[in-house]
Write a protein that holds these residues in place. Structure first.
Motif, PDB file in Angstrom:
ATOM      1  N   ASP A 193       0.848  -1.185   0.000  1.00 47.86           N
ATOM      2  CA  ASP A 193       0.000   0.000   0.000  1.00 47.86           C
ATOM      3  C   ASP A 193       0.891   1.246   0.000  1.00 47.86           C
ATOM      4  O   ASP A 193       1.689   1.450   0.911  1.00 47.86           O
TER       5      ASP A 193
ATOM      6  N   ASP B 264      -9.219   6.932   0.948  1.00 44.96           N
ATOM      7  CA  ASP B 264      -7.843   6.417   0.968  1.00 44.96           C
ATOM      8  C   ASP B 264      -6.926   7.381   1.709  1.00 44.96           C
ATOM      9  O   ASP B 264      -6.101   6.971   2.529  1.00 44.96           O
TER      10      ASP B 264
ATOM     11  N   ARG C  59      -7.444   7.217   5.309  1.00 45.10           N
ATOM     12  CA  ARG C  59      -6.860   5.987   5.858  1.00 45.10           C
ATOM     13  C   ARG C  59      -5.351   6.155   6.031  1.00 45.10           C
ATOM     14  O   ARG C  59      -4.792   5.818   7.071  1.00 45.10           O
TER      15      ARG C  59
END
Lengths: 328, 614
Positions: A40, A113, A116
């Motif tokens: 990620d 995103d 996060r």
């Protein structure tokens, strides 16, 4: 539709990402390699449908042999490259980049995103103290390069907060939310629209997205394709419908449905995603991976949806007389 | 390109100023007032017009120079001529400090308030000048530190720009009375060593012609050894020259110390053509003025060295990108290029050896970042001076996307010595790891400020002593070594040897050769705040670590000074460390990567801001 890639076969290169060997085709970036490894990697200024500008620096990784960190989004993989993404040095840089941004820009409408990542990296936007109050309209547009303006209080964290620019009926520009990712400039320029209505003006912290002489969009070269809205990662560019509903407190994404359809205006066949709330179209987008649009539309597909909701019986001004048929 | 232009027309003055640079328009398609019969039949524009984008900066200079600001009508005309979107041209115009997009008085006085001028106690009351005809603006270092305090006068109309240094209350009075401020040309005063007796002069290489040869005369230049090196280089051919430069182990003097021979070889071997060579004369590092002194006093040497560099690396066209704030150096170099052309040292057939080569001079417009090589390319190409990500490196894809060699002025003039003396003799100068002579810029609280030439390996103490030591014999508090992107060292470090290898090992940098002295009365806190402000003002704004980091750094320093810290002082120092690290690690270019180094060194080694108490 290029369902099958038509390019010639490419050589495969070896790369090690966090100790795991991977093989990626020549020309792939470190970010591509990270994604194939399910690593990620936070990104802000990167988009699949635009040329990477590597300006935000949130995707930096450590590459063996490189003195500084390297932006994953734009650096092409070289054979035998050794990349580390989970080191203390990388984490610290990514955290700081997000903290620096969050301390100067309103980020609350960034994508899930981004939220996060900000949580994962334990970003503290208030590390640099309370932000300074918003500037009056036009103040940032008038800043001159190299001539330091003395802020009222040099100890307070400078920010970009300012009133929303509303100069047309279709979309608004809220530069309090602008992280200067250059995406809108790219979409307005050679990456999509080739209109060049906006560019980066000014320098340093005073750099800003601007038309010539900060004129309103109605005076500029803008053709209202809305492709800048489509790529904006932080909600700085927004449909007027969305802006007004947010102001009124009625915007509710949970209540919205998305209907995919094909734009009816011409023969190109652009795919539209109609975002509908309470049986009203509130926003139109196009999928970034769509082979026709790459996420980009024109004014008709983006904003020309009012007719769908106009009921002839209710609104005599929208009723078309037979003699007008065919007139363009 | 289907451009939407503004609804604004240029004045006659603006139109003729732009035409002076771009030539008259072909027809109504690119901005002529009268439509001709041909305009109805032939369309112009497209690639041919867009390929002239690199003339945007000279055209903006023409507008600014003629009208004193860049008006909508003027910008619009440039956009029409060059097929540049107005928004982009506006973005370029607002990038440079010497341009204004707001109407302002025809005379602008840029008063330097940077490090050396602060030490010179620049309290001459400059603001008294402000009137309906004069704007006074503060300026970062103007590169006149040896004659601080300094200012630059930018005048609309035919008068052009001029530098004034030193500025005193008396000269200000004269100006206010007479309205005239003659350009000062301090001549070799700026290089006191060259003005010394013969004994000292015999030791000089890079400065040996200063004060002896007339900087405006090519004949005088040749009488003093000029164009000997180019003749040798042409006789022996590019392979020989390349070998000499490589064997001489000449390292770049711009700060990165990259081997010049390796760079030249990489350019020469690139299959893509054309190749370009660029002389980086955008000297803007605070405290640096050596390149200016060389360009003013020995301009032919720069042109000759650039010719050797270009012919060795397979170029036919070179550019000198000179700082916009250097009017005299620009004038001298322009004259040198014209003279060289007239005498066959530039042009279709350089010195009768059949090789074509020419040099064009381009002025910057007030942006420190354009000294970064890739930002310089963008600026030269008519774009905003934002650095590019590397790789690709300039030797692969540089100016106009072509293989490009780029060296600064000092590196280039060293080539003349390499060729003249031979690689072996040159390599014996200095130390094995740092060959050759080196120029140092002495300024601040020093007895005889100016440019000094030493051999690598000299100690800091020797460099300071050669300039007469600290002014008035006062005790030394600190030395800023290498410029604002360098670092502070204390008086305990005076015996460090000034070589690349010692600097690397000792954690300091030679940078651009800045040696700025601060005596015991100097305010280092003030100096650090000025440096922080400098980087904040000069950051291009492209990448987040530098754009926001330089701002947060300055704010934290102000909080420390005012005692209004967020949390404890230790917390602020930790914050500064974090910001310094992200700027160093994640910025695109050297500006951001070094924006914290001087401040960090002052905190860590000199205890400024009370850093030693933590």
């Amino acid at each position: 539709m290029n369902a099958v890639p038509l390019e010639p076969p490419r050589r495969l290169l070896s790369i090690s990402v966090d100790g795991v060997e991977a093989r990626v085709p020549e020309g792939a970036t470190i970010l591509d390699a990270c994604r194939t490894q399910q690593v990620d990697t936070p990104t802000l200024c990167y988009a699949d449908n635009l040329t990477p500008v590597n300006a935000c620096r949130v995707c930096v990784v450590e590459v063996e042999g490189s003195r500084t960190l390297v932006p994953a989004c734009s650096r092409q993989v070289e054979d035998g490259m050794v990349v580390a993404t989970d080191t203390e040095r990388v984490r610290r840089s990514r955290t700081l980049v997000m903290e620096l941004l969050a301390s100067s820009v309103e980020m609350n409408l960034a994508s899930p995103d981004v939220h996060r990542w900000m949580a994962d990296y334990e970003v503290r936007a208030d590390r640099f103290g309370a932000p300074m109050p918003p500037l009056p309209a036009g103040a940032r547009d008038a800043r001159e390069p190299g001539h330091h303006h003395d802020p009222q209080d040099p100890t307070v964290a400078e920010g970009v907060a300012q009133p929303v620019k509303i100069d047309n009926e279709l979309y608004v520009r809220d530069y309090s939310r602008c992280i200067l990712c250059y995406k809108c400039v790219e979409a307005c320029g050679v990456d999509a629209q080739n209109t060049f209505a906006i560019a980066v003006a000014g320098r340093g912290f005073d750099a800003r997205i601007s038309t010539e002489y900060s004129v309103g969009l109605d005076e500029s070269a803008c053709v209202y394709c809305g492709n800048c809205i489509g790529v904006c990662p932080t909600g700085a560019l927004m449909f007027t419908s969305e802006h007004e509903m947010r102001e009124a407190g009625t915007w509710d994404e949970q209540e919205q449905t998305v209907t995919n359809t094909i734009c009816p205006y011409c023969g190109v066949g652009c795919e539209l995603e109609l975002h509908v709330q309470d049986n009203e179209i509130v926003k139109v987008t196009s999928p970034a991976d769509h082979s026709v649009t790459n996420g980009h539309l024109c004014i008709k597909g983006r904003f020309g949806f009012a007719y769908v909701q106009a009921r002839r019986d209710d609104d005599p001004t929208r009723r078309r007389k037979p003699t007008e048929r065919g007139a363009s | 390109m289907d451009l939407k232009l503004m609804q604004a027309d240029p004045t006659a003055v603006e139109r003729s100023a732009v035409d002076e640079v771009l030539g008259p328009p072909d027809g109504a398609w690119d901005g002529a007032v009268e439509r001709t019969a041909l305009d109805h039949r032939v369309a112009r524009g497209g690639h041919r017009a867009r390929d002239d984008r690199h003339l945007l900066l000279p055209a903006l200079h023409a507008l600014q120079g003629a009208a004193g600001w860049i008006s909508r009508g003027g910008l619009n005309y440039v956009c029409e001529r060059l097929s540049v979107p107005p928004a982009e041209a506006y973005g370029v115009a607002t990038f440079y400090a010497m341009f204004s997009v707001e109407e302002r008085p025809p005379t602008v006085v840029h008063g330097c308030d940077d490090l050396a001028c602060r030490l010179a106690d620049a309290d001459h009351g400059l603001e008294r000048l402000a009137s309906k005809d004069v704007t006074v603006v503060p300026s970062p270092c103007l590169g006149l530190c040896e004659r601080a305090p300094a200012l630059l006068i930018q005048r609309a109309g035919d008068q052009g720009d001029s530098s004034v240094a030193p500025v005193t209350a008396d000269t200000l009075e004269d100006f206010m009375r007479d309205g005239v401020w003659a350009a000062t040309d301090a001549g070799i005063e700026s290089a006191p060593q060259a003005a010394d007796g013969r004994a000292a002069r015999n030791q000089l290489r890079l400065l040996r012609r200063l004060g002896i040869a007339d900087p405006t005369s090519i004949d005088d230049y040749r009488a003093h050894g000029g164009y000997e090196a180019l003749r040798l280089a042409l006789e022996h051919g590019p392979e020989w020259t390349l070998r000499e430069v490589t064997d001489a182990k000449l390292l770049g003097r711009g700060g990165a110390a990259f081997p010049t021979g390796v760079k030249w070889k990489a350019v020469a071997e690139q299959p893509a053509h054309p190749h370009y060579f660029v002389c980086n004369a955008d000297e803007s590092e605070p405290g640096t003025f050596k390149d200016r002194v060389v360009m003013e006093q020995d301009p032919f040497a720069v042109v000759e060295a650039l010719t050797i560099a270009g012919l060795t690396t397979g170029c036919e066209q070179a550019y000198i990108y000179i700082r916009g704030e250097y009017p005299l150096a620009t004038e001298r170099l322009t004259n040198a290029i014209e003279e060289a052309r007239r005498h066959g040292f530039l042009g279709d057939d350089v010195m009768g050896h059949g090789a074509p080569f020419d040099v064009e001079i381009r002025r910057g417009a007030g942006a420190y970042i354009c000294g970064e090589e890739t930002a310089l390319f963008n600026s030269l190409e008519g774009k905003r001076g934002e650095p590019r990500n590397k790789p690709p490196f300039p030797v692969q894809r540089g100016l106009f996307g072509k293989p490009t060699g780029i060296n600064n002025v000092e590196t280039l003039i060293n080539v003349l010595e390499v060729v003249r003396e031979g690689a072996q003799a040159y390599a014996e100068i200095g130390t094995p790891g740092s060959t050759g002579p080196r120029l140092f810029c002495l300024s601040g609280d020093v007895e005889r400020p100016g440019v000094y030439e030493h051999e690598h390996g000299v100690t800091l103490r020797e460099v300071i002593d050669a300039a007469g030591g600290v002014r008035g014999g006062r005790p030394l508090k600190a030395v800023l070594l290498g410029g604002a992107a360098g670092g502070f060292v204390g008086p305990d470090k005076l015996d460090v040897r000034l070589t690349f290898e010692d600097a690397r090992a000792g954690g300091y940098t030679l940078g651009s050769g800045v040696v700025m002295l601060f005596d015991e009365g100097a305010d280092l806190t003030d100096a650090c705040l000025r440096i922080a402000r400098f980087f904040r003002d000069e950051s291009c704004g492209q990448c987040v670590p530098c754009r926001v980091g330089t701002v947060r750094q300055e704010e934290a320093l102000h909080r420390l000074v005012q005692g209004r810290t967020l949390g404890s002082r230790a917390d602020e120092f930790a914050l500064l460390d974090d910001v310094a690290q992200v700027m160093r690690d994640a910025s695109i270019c050297g500006l951001g990567q070094t924006a914290a180094s001087a401040v960090q060194s002052a905190i860590a080694s000199l205890g400024v801001f009370g850093g030693d108490a933590i």
